[in-house]
Design a protein around this motif. Structure first.
Motif, PDB file in Angstrom:
ATOM      1  N   SER A 480     -26.812 -71.494  29.724  1.00 17.47           N
ATOM      2  CA  SER A 480     -26.401 -72.894  29.892  1.00 17.47           C
ATOM      3  C   SER A 480     -27.576 -73.848  29.762  1.00 17.47           C
ATOM      4  O   SER A 480     -27.405 -75.063  29.912  1.00 17.47           O
ATOM      5  N   GLY A 481     -28.797 -73.305  29.499  1.00 16.59           N
ATOM      6  CA  GLY A 481     -29.970 -74.147  29.290  1.00 16.59           C
ATOM      7  C   GLY A 481     -30.768 -74.432  30.547  1.00 16.59           C
ATOM      8  O   GLY A 481     -31.730 -75.210  30.502  1.00 16.59           O
ATOM      9  N   LYS A 482     -30.419 -73.809  31.679  1.00 15.94           N
ATOM     10  CA  LYS A 482     -31.149 -74.037  32.915  1.00 15.94           C
ATOM     11  C   LYS A 482     -32.462 -73.266  32.900  1.00 15.94           C
ATOM     12  O   LYS A 482     -32.487 -72.056  32.655  1.00 15.94           O
ATOM     13  N   SER A 483     -33.585 -73.946  33.184  1.00 15.66           N
ATOM     14  CA  SER A 483     -34.893 -73.303  33.252  1.00 15.66           C
ATOM     15  C   SER A 483     -35.177 -72.882  34.690  1.00 15.66           C
ATOM     16  O   SER A 483     -35.031 -73.686  35.624  1.00 15.66           O
ATOM     17  N   VAL A 484     -35.606 -71.622  34.860  1.00 19.98           N
ATOM     18  CA  VAL A 484     -35.840 -71.078  36.192  1.00 19.98           C
ATOM     19  C   VAL A 484     -37.202 -70.398  36.223  1.00 19.98           C
ATOM     20  O   VAL A 484     -37.494 -69.540  35.382  1.00 19.98           O
ATOM     21  N   ALA A 485     -38.028 -70.770  37.190  1.00 12.51           N
ATOM     22  CA  ALA A 485     -39.303 -70.087  37.410  1.00 12.51           C
ATOM     23  C   ALA A 485     -39.051 -68.938  38.379  1.00 12.51           C
ATOM     24  O   ALA A 485     -38.635 -69.161  39.521  1.00 12.51           O
ATOM     25  N   ALA A 565     -27.670 -73.402  40.729  1.00 13.31           N
ATOM     26  CA  ALA A 565     -27.859 -73.001  39.329  1.00 13.31           C
ATOM     27  C   ALA A 565     -29.051 -72.070  39.153  1.00 13.31           C
ATOM     28  O   ALA A 565     -29.109 -71.295  38.196  1.00 13.31           O
ATOM     29  N   GLU A 566     -30.016 -72.137  40.088  1.00 15.35           N
ATOM     30  CA  GLU A 566     -31.207 -71.289  39.995  1.00 15.35           C
ATOM     31  C   GLU A 566     -31.080 -70.009  40.815  1.00 15.35           C
ATOM     32  O   GLU A 566     -31.965 -69.159  40.769  1.00 15.35           O
ATOM     33  N   SER A 567     -30.008 -69.870  41.576  1.00 16.42           N
ATOM     34  CA  SER A 567     -29.904 -68.760  42.518  1.00 16.42           C
ATOM     35  C   SER A 567     -29.505 -67.458  41.833  1.00 16.42           C
ATOM     36  O   SER A 567     -28.919 -67.442  40.745  1.00 16.42           O
ATOM     37  N   ILE A 568     -29.832 -66.356  42.496  1.00 18.27           N
ATOM     38  CA  ILE A 568     -29.518 -65.017  41.996  1.00 18.27           C
ATOM     39  C   ILE A 568     -28.051 -64.735  42.279  1.00 18.27           C
ATOM     40  O   ILE A 568     -27.610 -64.735  43.433  1.00 18.27           O
ATOM     41  N   ARG A 569     -27.272 -64.495  41.217  1.00 13.63           N
ATOM     42  CA  ARG A 569     -25.847 -64.240  41.372  1.00 13.63           C
ATOM     43  C   ARG A 569     -25.494 -62.765  41.209  1.00 13.63           C
ATOM     44  O   ARG A 569     -24.427 -62.330  41.627  1.00 13.63           O
ATOM     45  N   VAL A 570     -26.341 -61.999  40.564  1.00 14.41           N
ATOM     46  CA  VAL A 570     -26.122 -60.560  40.400  1.00 14.41           C
ATOM     47  C   VAL A 570     -27.447 -59.842  40.639  1.00 14.41           C
ATOM     48  O   VAL A 570     -28.507 -60.403  40.405  1.00 14.41           O
ATOM     49  N   THR A 617     -13.757 -66.588  28.160  1.00 15.44           N
ATOM     50  CA  THR A 617     -14.900 -66.674  27.264  1.00 15.44           C
ATOM     51  C   THR A 617     -16.144 -66.865  28.108  1.00 15.44           C
ATOM     52  O   THR A 617     -16.067 -67.280  29.269  1.00 15.44           O
ATOM     53  N   PRO A 618     -17.314 -66.563  27.555  1.00 16.12           N
ATOM     54  CA  PRO A 618     -18.542 -66.808  28.320  1.00 16.12           C
ATOM     55  C   PRO A 618     -18.655 -68.237  28.810  1.00 16.12           C
ATOM     56  O   PRO A 618     -19.100 -68.502  29.909  1.00 16.12           O
ATOM     57  N   ALA A 619     -18.238 -69.211  27.971  1.00 13.88           N
ATOM     58  CA  ALA A 619     -18.333 -70.611  28.375  1.00 13.88           C
ATOM     59  C   ALA A 619     -17.444 -70.887  29.582  1.00 13.88           C
ATOM     60  O   ALA A 619     -17.824 -71.577  30.529  1.00 13.88           O
ATOM     61  N   ALA A 620     -16.213 -70.327  29.539  1.00  6.88           N
ATOM     62  CA  ALA A 620     -15.317 -70.529  30.679  1.00  6.88           C
ATOM     63  C   ALA A 620     -15.888 -69.886  31.933  1.00  6.88           C
ATOM     64  O   ALA A 620     -15.756 -70.393  33.040  1.00  6.88           O
ATOM     65  N   GLU A 621     -16.515 -68.738  31.749  1.00  2.00           N
ATOM     66  CA  GLU A 621     -17.130 -68.028  32.864  1.00  2.00           C
ATOM     67  C   GLU A 621     -18.180 -68.892  33.538  1.00  2.00           C
ATOM     68  O   GLU A 621     -18.266 -68.995  34.748  1.00  2.00           O
ATOM     69  N   GLU A 622     -19.031 -69.528  32.705  1.00  2.14           N
ATOM     70  CA  GLU A 622     -20.099 -70.349  33.254  1.00  2.14           C
ATOM     71  C   GLU A 622     -19.538 -71.531  34.019  1.00  2.14           C
ATOM     72  O   GLU A 622     -19.990 -71.862  35.094  1.00  2.14           O
ATOM     73  N   SER A 623     -18.533 -72.180  33.437  1.00  3.61           N
ATOM     74  CA  SER A 623     -18.014 -73.369  34.083  1.00  3.61           C
ATOM     75  C   SER A 623     -17.316 -73.026  35.392  1.00  3.61           C
ATOM     76  O   SER A 623     -17.283 -73.816  36.318  1.00  3.61           O
ATOM     77  N   ALA A 624     -16.762 -71.797  35.463  1.00  2.00           N
ATOM     78  CA  ALA A 624     -16.095 -71.393  36.691  1.00  2.00           C
ATOM     79  C   ALA A 624     -17.087 -71.089  37.803  1.00  2.00           C
ATOM     80  O   ALA A 624     -16.762 -71.167  38.975  1.00  2.00           O
ATOM     81  N   GLY A 625     -18.294 -70.744  37.433  1.00  2.00           N
ATOM     82  CA  GLY A 625     -19.316 -70.413  38.430  1.00  2.00           C
ATOM     83  C   GLY A 625     -19.233 -68.962  38.849  1.00  2.00           C
ATOM     84  O   GLY A 625     -18.242 -68.270  38.619  1.00  2.00           O
ATOM     85  N   TRP A 626     -20.287 -68.511  39.479  1.00  2.00           N
ATOM     86  CA  TRP A 626     -20.356 -67.122  39.942  1.00  2.00           C
ATOM     87  C   TRP A 626     -20.401 -67.133  41.461  1.00  2.00           C
ATOM     88  O   TRP A 626     -21.286 -67.706  42.069  1.00  2.00           O
ATOM     89  N   ASP A 627     -19.438 -66.480  42.088  1.00  2.00           N
ATOM     90  CA  ASP A 627     -19.311 -66.526  43.543  1.00  2.00           C
ATOM     91  C   ASP A 627     -20.383 -65.684  44.229  1.00  2.00           C
ATOM     92  O   ASP A 627     -21.060 -64.886  43.615  1.00  2.00           O
TER      93      ASP A 627
END
Length: 634
Positions: A480-485, A565-570, A617-627
């Motif tokens: 999604s273009g998010k930069s994470v250090a 957006a920067e957090s570890i989801r998996v 789709t991957p795009a739909a997945e991103e917009s739905a967020g990861w719990d």
């Protein structure tokens, strides 16, 4: 672009080579003990070497080097652990104007061949028979290599005997022609993302760092009127270790050598040598903290330790606010609690470090603020500094009386720091290297108008304190273009006792993920403490669920410091640690991220695919967020 103005230098300029300070010390204080090593591998007795004895041994070795054809500008490699012989030979080489090429003793055959060939070394000193075999296997590709000396085979005694006919005046004349801008060391970068490059460091550059630190902070190494004592256990093959070595010799500190970084050996060395100042890296300070916690839990005092640790952090944070003019300091209740734990906990923790450590310096990577506050709270303030191979070690230090945990301090006097518009840290000053050996293009790429482009990212606050946020090459960009250090997340994960290592991933992925390895010692204690009922299969299933939940809590704690957006989801827990032997750590214990991602590509794919929702789709997945439920442990 922000530019921190140069502070005036505080150290006298160098007039000769690094070996000169040794000879001056021997003339001024011949009986002062300057080196120490254990009488045996497990001995509690330390054998000391005085300044005069050190000088005389260096002269004997220098004569042997001259007799062996080692001339000014010749390059000689040292491939050994942190032993007092390393220091002796290093100063003998500098005495005759030779250039020292450090090699990690754990280096692979290919790494050894590359460094010896890249530098054109004419000799190499190794520690044992295994290293002799490693060097011997590549000798055919090294036409300039003339000598292979083995420490455990009596190499230094043989060198001294070979040079008996050389007059001392010859050694003295060679030492006096060494110029400050001559190359002293060719130190290789860690090679985390490619082949290591040799950094040419001058006598002036190394001396500048040491003399500046001694001028501004040397008095903090020991109580007034006492000789400071430093236990050297970090590898001299790294610029940080070399800086410590030179700082001790130039400052007249007693330097003990401990070659074994194993937990029990290092613990024993700290208790028996009893240093007054500690030089360490964050991973070691993390390990010491976890050992404190594990020992307390084994004694049934885990809850007491955690309360004492929390009080230590709160007390140190309050003291910090007071010294920075942002608060009134610890309140009455906090001071009372701290005094209670001082009698029952803190002094015992300091005793495990030898009982005399007043302050410490952490380097190599940023130190977690919570860990820094813990050590300050138990009575050992840890300065977090910043430097790199290309700067001969140090660039910043915490100003005395104005220390700010969570930062790496301010620029050293005589050193300039800028933060470019893209966040990259730029440095200039006398300690900046002469260039990469044999690679002018790479040198030009990082030296821009007198400023060194470090490749590190950071920010300067209004008071000139520098905070390191990561490496440019490590930045992760999600799909999604998010930069994470990744560094901050990894540091927070490692504060959990069960987490040994962590690598954050997520390039071109819908979210950030993590590969985690477990601390085997803490894992064993954790399993033993569970005492789960039922038969073996049932216990194993419950244990896995409990472990999954515990690691999930560690991930949640790390995520609390960043945005969603920067957090570890998996995440995925791996069955074995990243190690030098499996090629996933550099010899300086840095993560080889590219190799880790390549080696565990299938696991990373599975980690993300296991959360793919059918029909999206991957795009739909991103917009739905990861719990929060999107954690993977398999």
């Amino acid at each position: 672009m922000r530019d921190l103005a140069l502070a005036p230098p505080s150290a006298a300029p160098l007039t000769g080579g690094l070996a000169d300070s040794l000879f001056a010390r021997a003339d001024e204080s011949p009986d002062l003990p300057v080196l120490a090593h254990r009488a045996g591998p497990d001995s509690a007795t330390w054998q000391e070497i005085t300044a005069a004895e050190f000088r005389d041994e260096v002269v004997r070795l220098a004569k042997g080097l001259i007799a062996s054809g080692i001339s000014p500008g010749a390059r000689v490699a040292i491939m050994a652990r942190t032993r007092h012989e390393w220091t002796l030979l290093c100063h003998a080489l500098w005495t005759v104007g030779a250039e020292v090429v450090p090699i990690y003793p754990t280096s692979s055959r290919d790494q050894v061949e590359w460094i010896l060939r890249d530098t054109g070394c004419v000799a190499v000193l190794v520690e044992d028979e295994q290293s002799v075999m490693t060097v011997g296997s590549v000798c055919a590709a090294l036409p300039r290599l003339r000598h292979v000396w083995q420490l455990d085979g009596g190499a230094l005694e043989q060198l001294a005997a070979r040079g008996e006919f050389i007059p001392p005046a010859t050694v003295d004349s060679m030492r006096r022609i060494v110029l400050p801008d001559a190359t002293a060391v060719i130190a290789y970068t860690s090679g985390t993302s490619g082949r290591a490059m040799g950094c040419a460091l001058s006598h002036r550059g190394l001396a500048f760092i040491c003399d500046t630190l001694l001028a501004g902070w040397g008095h903090t190494a020991a109580p007034a009127g006492e000789q400071g004592a430093v236990l050297a256990f970090l590898p001299f093959s790294h610029v940080y270790g070399l800086m410590i070595q030179s700082l001790c010799i130039r400052g007249g500190l007693l330097m003990g050598h401990e070659p074994d970084l194993g937990g029990e050996s290092l613990s024993s060395a700290l208790r028996t040598f009893r240093p007054t100042y500690l030089y360490a890296v964050p991973s070691l300070l993390e390990k010491i903290y976890k050992n404190f916690l594990r020992t307390a839990q084994q004694q049934g005092r885990g809850a007491l330790f955690e309360r004492a640790a929390g009080t230590a952090r709160d007390f140190a944070a309050a003291v910090e606010r007071q010294r920075l003019g942002r608060g009134g300091g610890p309140g009455f209740d906090l001071r009372l609690q701290h005094a209670l734990y001082e009698r029952t906990v803190y002094r015992r923790l300091r005793a495990a470090l030898g009982g005399r450590v007043l302050r410490a310096t952490s380097g190599g990577s940023p130190l977690n603020r919570g860990l820094s506050l813990f050590y300050e709270g138990i009575g050992v303030y840890v300065h977090d500094g910043y430097g790199l191979t290309e700067t001969s070690g140090g660039v910043t230090m915490q100003p005395l009386g104005r220390e700010k945990s969570g930062t790496v301090g301010q620029a050293l006097p005589g050193t300039g720091i800028r933060v470019a518009d893209d966040g990259e840290i730029l440095v200039r000053g006398p300690s900046v290297f002469q260039g990469y050996v044999g690679d002018r293009a790479a040198t030009r790429a990082v030296l821009r108008g007198g400023w060194l482009a470090t490749g590190d990212l950071g920010r300067l606050d209004t008071e000139g304190y520098l905070t390191i946020t990561g490496r440019k090459k490590d930045i992760i960009i999600t799909s999604s273009g998010k930069s994470v250090a990744p560094a901050a997340l990894e540091h927070r994960l490692r504060t959990h006792p069960l987490v040994h290592q962590a690598v954050v991933v997520g390039d071109d992925r819908p979210c950030v993920g993590a590969l985690i390895t477990l601390d085997p010692e803490f894992l064993g204690d954790w399993r033993a403490a569970l005492s789960l009922p039922g038969d073996a299969p049932a216990r194993e299933a419950r244990e896995e669920n409990a472990l999954r939940e515990e690691i999930a809590r560690a991930v949640a704690a790390a995520n609390s410091s960043v945005s969603r957006a920067e957090s570890i989801r998996v995440f995925r827990v791996l069955p074995e640690p990243f190690d030098v032997t499996n090629g996933l750590l550099t010899p300086s214990m840095k993560l080889r991220r590219d190799e880790i991602v390549r080696r565990y590509a299938l696991e990373i794919d599975a980690m993300y695919q296991s959360r793919t929702r059918p029909g999206r789709t991957p795009a739909a997945e991103e917009s739905a967020g990861w719990d929060d439920s999107d954690n993977v442990f398999r």
